[in-house]
Structure formats: structure tokens, C-alpha cells
Design an enzyme around this catalytic site. Structure first.
Site, PDB file in Angstrom:
ATOM      1  CG  HIS A  10      -1.656  -1.107   1.248  1.00 44.64           C
ATOM      2  ND1 HIS A  10      -3.032  -0.966   0.271  1.00 44.64           N
ATOM      3  CD2 HIS A  10      -2.033  -2.203   1.783  1.00 44.64           C
ATOM      4  CE1 HIS A  10      -3.563  -2.459   0.677  1.00 44.64           C
ATOM      5  NE2 HIS A  10      -2.804  -3.204   1.704  1.00 44.64           N
ATOM      6  CB  CYS A  21      -3.584   2.680  -3.478  1.00 40.12           C
ATOM      7  SG  CYS A  21      -2.152   2.125  -1.730  1.00 40.12           S
TER       8      CYS A  21
END
Length: 111
Positions: free
Chosen positions: A23, A35
Site C-alpha cells: 500500500h 494506490c
């Protein structure tokens, strides 16, 4: 951080597998444009290969993880289309990494 791993054939530089994991932590979940961008590019490429080249990639998708082993296709034209779409994915991910290098890293390996 998001890590993109590309594995290429040493002889012809063909992409034989790729993985996108992690992430970005650029912003809070749901508001993280890094992301979202990486996900859109990578999942969109898999979908484009299936739709435009008629090839179903064996892909694994989980939270923060997308990977695929890229098959060698007997039809050279279809294989070439698939590789072109994958190289397009690489260019788009490199563009994101250039702007958000603290959050995205791309590594290549030869096989």
C-alpha cells in the site's frame, strides 16, 4: 510502499511475470490517489489483455496484491499484443513512480 516486481526473460526481455504488492500510504485508505492509480493501471491492464487480446491471464488478486505468470502464447500475434499491453502498463507505472517515488518502487529481475 507499493513494490512492483517485473520478471523478464533474459534473452528477449519478454515479461514472464509481474507482481504488485503493498500500500502506498500516501493518504488515508479511500483517499489514496497513488494506490488508486497503481490499482487502476495494473488491474486495467489485466482486463485490457482479456478484452482486447482475448487472453485470460492467470492472475491472483487480494487486498494489496496482484500477480500473474504470463503465458507464452503459440499465436505470435496475440503474444505480441499481450506484451505490448504489458509494456504499456510498465510505462504508466514508471510515470507514477517518477511522481511518487517515496510510495512506489519498480524492480526488474531476469529469468
Amino acid at each position: 510502499m507499493i513494490t512492483v516486481t517485473l520478471v523478464r526473460n533474459e534473452k528477449d526481455r519478454r515479461i514472464v511475470s509481474f507482481a504488485v504488492e503493498g500500500h502506498a500510504k500516501y493518504a488515508k485508505p479511500g483517499k489514496d490517489i497513488v494506490c488508486a492509480g497503481v490499482s487502476a493501471v495494473s488491474v486495467g491492464t489485466v482486463n485490457a489483455i482479456e478484452t482486447l487480446a482475448g487472453i485470460e491471464l492467470p492472475a491472483t488478486v487480494k487486498n494489496g496484491w496482484l500477480s500473474s505468470d504470463v503465458p507464452v502464447l503459440p499465436d505470435a500475434e496475440a503474444d505480441s499484443r499481450m506484451q505490448l499491453l504489458l509494456e504499456g502498463m510498465v510505462v504508466m507505472l514508471e510515470t507514477i513512480a517518477t511522481s511518487y517515488g517515496k510510495h512506489v518502487v519498480i524492480q526488474e529481475q531476469l529469468r
